[in-house]
Design a protein around this motif. Structure first.
Motif, PDB file in Angstrom:
ATOM      1  N   SER A   1     -94.879   5.694 -46.276  1.00  0.00           N
ATOM      2  CA  SER A   1     -96.186   4.804 -45.540  1.00  0.00           C
ATOM      3  C   SER A   1     -97.307   5.451 -44.717  1.00  0.00           C
ATOM      4  O   SER A   1     -97.772   6.669 -45.297  1.00  0.00           O
ATOM      5  CB  SER A   1     -94.786   5.418 -44.230  1.00  0.00           C
ATOM      6  N   GLN A   2     -98.148   4.890 -43.625  1.00  0.00           N
ATOM      7  CA  GLN A   2     -99.417   5.427 -43.788  1.00  0.00           C
ATOM      8  C   GLN A   2     -98.984   6.695 -42.544  1.00  0.00           C
ATOM      9  O   GLN A   2     -99.811   7.985 -42.703  1.00  0.00           O
ATOM     10  CB  GLN A   2     -99.953   4.202 -42.500  1.00  0.00           C
ATOM     11  N   GLU A   3     -97.969   6.793 -41.437  1.00  0.00           N
ATOM     12  CA  GLU A   3     -97.343   7.763 -40.736  1.00  0.00           C
ATOM     13  C   GLU A   3     -96.876   8.999 -42.061  1.00  0.00           C
ATOM     14  O   GLU A   3     -98.122  10.295 -41.526  1.00  0.00           O
ATOM     15  CB  GLU A   3     -96.240   7.382 -39.568  1.00  0.00           C
TER      16      GLU A   3
ATOM     17  N   GLY B   1    -106.582  -1.615 -47.305  1.00  0.00           N
ATOM     18  CA  GLY B   1    -105.347   0.234 -48.001  1.00  0.00           C
ATOM     19  C   GLY B   1    -106.359   0.675 -48.721  1.00  0.00           C
ATOM     20  O   GLY B   1    -105.832   1.588 -49.375  1.00  0.00           O
TER      21      GLY B   1
ATOM     22  N   TRP C   1    -108.408   3.724 -48.919  1.00  0.00           N
ATOM     23  CA  TRP C   1    -109.044   5.309 -47.547  1.00  0.00           C
ATOM     24  C   TRP C   1    -110.242   6.205 -48.681  1.00  0.00           C
ATOM     25  O   TRP C   1    -110.834   5.866 -50.215  1.00  0.00           O
ATOM     26  CB  TRP C   1    -107.698   6.524 -48.546  1.00  0.00           C
TER      27      TRP C   1
ATOM     28  N   PHE D   1     -98.403   9.445 -45.158  1.00  0.00           N
ATOM     29  CA  PHE D   1     -99.728   9.856 -45.501  1.00  0.00           C
ATOM     30  C   PHE D   1    -100.741  10.558 -44.395  1.00  0.00           C
ATOM     31  O   PHE D   1    -101.229  11.553 -44.695  1.00  0.00           O
ATOM     32  CB  PHE D   1    -100.618   8.371 -45.810  1.00  0.00           C
ATOM     33  N   LEU D   2    -100.324  10.160 -43.397  1.00  0.00           N
ATOM     34  CA  LEU D   2    -101.914  11.148 -42.491  1.00  0.00           C
ATOM     35  C   LEU D   2    -100.787  12.171 -42.244  1.00  0.00           C
ATOM     36  O   LEU D   2    -101.430  12.844 -41.822  1.00  0.00           O
ATOM     37  CB  LEU D   2    -101.596  10.490 -41.273  1.00  0.00           C
TER      38      LEU D   2
ATOM     39  N   SER E   1    -111.307   7.626 -43.697  1.00  0.00           N
ATOM     40  CA  SER E   1    -110.871   6.414 -43.123  1.00  0.00           C
ATOM     41  C   SER E   1    -110.219   5.405 -44.104  1.00  0.00           C
ATOM     42  O   SER E   1    -109.773   6.231 -44.951  1.00  0.00           O
ATOM     43  CB  SER E   1    -112.368   6.042 -43.026  1.00  0.00           C
ATOM     44  N   CYS E   2    -109.450   4.360 -43.766  1.00  0.00           N
ATOM     45  CA  CYS E   2    -109.365   3.207 -44.664  1.00  0.00           C
ATOM     46  C   CYS E   2    -109.657   1.779 -44.222  1.00  0.00           C
ATOM     47  O   CYS E   2    -110.244   1.834 -43.411  1.00  0.00           O
ATOM     48  CB  CYS E   2    -107.510   3.259 -44.432  1.00  0.00           C
TER      49      CYS E   2
ATOM     50  N   ARG F   1    -106.085   5.367 -53.196  1.00  0.00           N
ATOM     51  CA  ARG F   1    -105.198   4.783 -53.411  1.00  0.00           C
ATOM     52  C   ARG F   1    -103.489   5.676 -52.605  1.00  0.00           C
ATOM     53  O   ARG F   1    -103.850   5.740 -53.794  1.00  0.00           O
ATOM     54  CB  ARG F   1    -104.508   3.131 -53.068  1.00  0.00           C
ATOM     55  N   PRO F   2    -102.710   5.224 -51.371  1.00  0.00           N
ATOM     56  CA  PRO F   2    -102.039   5.882 -51.131  1.00  0.00           C
ATOM     57  C   PRO F   2    -100.835   5.682 -52.493  1.00  0.00           C
ATOM     58  O   PRO F   2    -100.760   4.545 -53.124  1.00  0.00           O
ATOM     59  CB  PRO F   2    -101.017   5.663 -49.914  1.00  0.00           C
TER      60      PRO F   2
END
Length: 101
Positions: free
Chosen positions: A18-20, A50, A52, A22-23, A45-46, A12-13
């Motif tokens: 944020s997802q942005e 939540g 990953w 993290f990506l 993938s996620c 997990r992050p």
């Protein structure tokens, strides 16, 4: 049978990432991986909760272990690692038996 190794990492992050963000960090870590000997492919993938899941295909276990030993030394990969909640990380390695597609 290819003999390739599939490294599967679930995590997990960190809270507040944020997802942005993290990506973006994950994308920078790709540069480290693709430069490593034996790297073949990476998928990230996620799931709906939540969690990953990262699958990295390596030519050999030695290649996978060598990359693991060096990843923390790479500036961009460190940013990715710092975005991950360490206690949630689980890593397994398995021998690839069948590939389709």
């Amino acid at each position: 049978m290819s003999g390739h190794i599939i490294e599967t990492v679930t995590f997990r992050p960190m809270e507040g990432v944020s997802q942005e963000e993290f990506l973006k960090a994950a994308e920078h870590a790709t540069a480290f991986m693709t430069a490593r000997p034996g790297f073949l492919r990476r998928r990230l993938s996620c799931d709906e909760n939540g969690m990953w899941i990262e699958h990295v295909e390596w030519a050999s276990m030695a290649d996978a272990k060598a990359a693991a030993a060096e990843i923390g030394k790479d500036e961009h990969a460190r940013a990715f690692l710092s975005a991950i909640d360490g206690p949630t990380v689980k890593i397994t390695h398995s021998l690839l038996k069948v590939t389709v597609g």
